[in-house]
Design a protein around this motif. Structure first.
Motif, short mmCIF file in Angstrom:
data_model
loop_
_atom_site.label_atom_id
_atom_site.label_comp_id
_atom_site.label_asym_id
_atom_site.label_seq_id
_atom_site.Cartn_x
_atom_site.Cartn_y
_atom_site.Cartn_z
N ASP A 34 4.34 -12.51 6.54
CA ASP A 34 3.44 -11.86 7.49
C ASP A 34 2.50 -10.86 6.84
N ARG A 36 -0.98 -14.39 15.08
CA ARG A 36 -0.33 -15.55 15.65
C ARG A 36 -1.17 -16.19 16.74
N ALA A 47 0.23 -19.28 12.22
CA ALA A 47 -0.02 -17.93 11.70
C ALA A 47 -1.36 -17.93 10.96
N GLU A 49 -1.18 -9.94 17.08
CA GLU A 49 -0.67 -9.56 15.77
C GLU A 49 0.85 -9.51 15.84
N GLN A 50 1.50 -10.10 14.85
CA GLN A 50 2.97 -10.13 14.82
C GLN A 50 3.50 -8.69 14.89
N ARG A 72 8.21 -8.79 11.63
CA ARG A 72 7.52 -9.22 10.41
C ARG A 72 8.48 -9.58 9.30
N PRO A 103 -0.55 -12.17 9.39
CA PRO A 103 0.10 -11.43 10.48
C PRO A 103 -0.33 -11.84 11.89
#
Length: 112
Positions: free
Chosen positions: A42, A48, A59, A32-33, A38, A46
């Motif tokens: 995102d 990746r 994404a 997860e970003q 962010r 969110p």
């Protein structure tokens, strides 16, 4: 799948940021970003898919979609190789990789 700490490269920060990631395919990480990286997009995407080198590839709106994407492109390359080696490999089918991600997943490609 076990999660481990993963170094995420981001052009907007001077220092790499750490995120917790899984490796559904050797050399490919899903995470997860991190909050500090962010941006507006995102909110909906969110998650990746990234190369072990820290470079982001795509994404996704869910972890499951990102894991599915890793499995969809698993046979395109030996993803455990360094990113520079993959880029220089004339046998790497970049168009095929992009087409597969676009046709088989609901992700957004992140060009580098």
């Amino acid at each position: 799948m076990n999660a481990s700490t993963y170094e995420v490269r981001a052009s907007q920060t001077a220092t790499p940021v750490l995120a917790l990631a899984i490796e559904p395919v050797p050399g490919l990480h899903v995470y997860e970003q991190p909050e500090e990286l962010r941006g507006p997009g995102d909110v909906t995407h969110p998650w990746r898919l990234g190369h072990h080198s820290g470079l982001v590839m795509a994404a996704f709106d869910s972890q499951d979609d990102a894991v599915n994407a890793a499995r969809q492109i698993a046979d395109f390359a030996d993803w455990t190789r360094p990113a520079d080696d993959l880029r220089a490999d004339p046998g790497f089918d970049l168009d095929g990789y992009c087409d597969r991600l676009m046709e088989k997943t609901r992700g957004l490609l992140i060009p580098r």
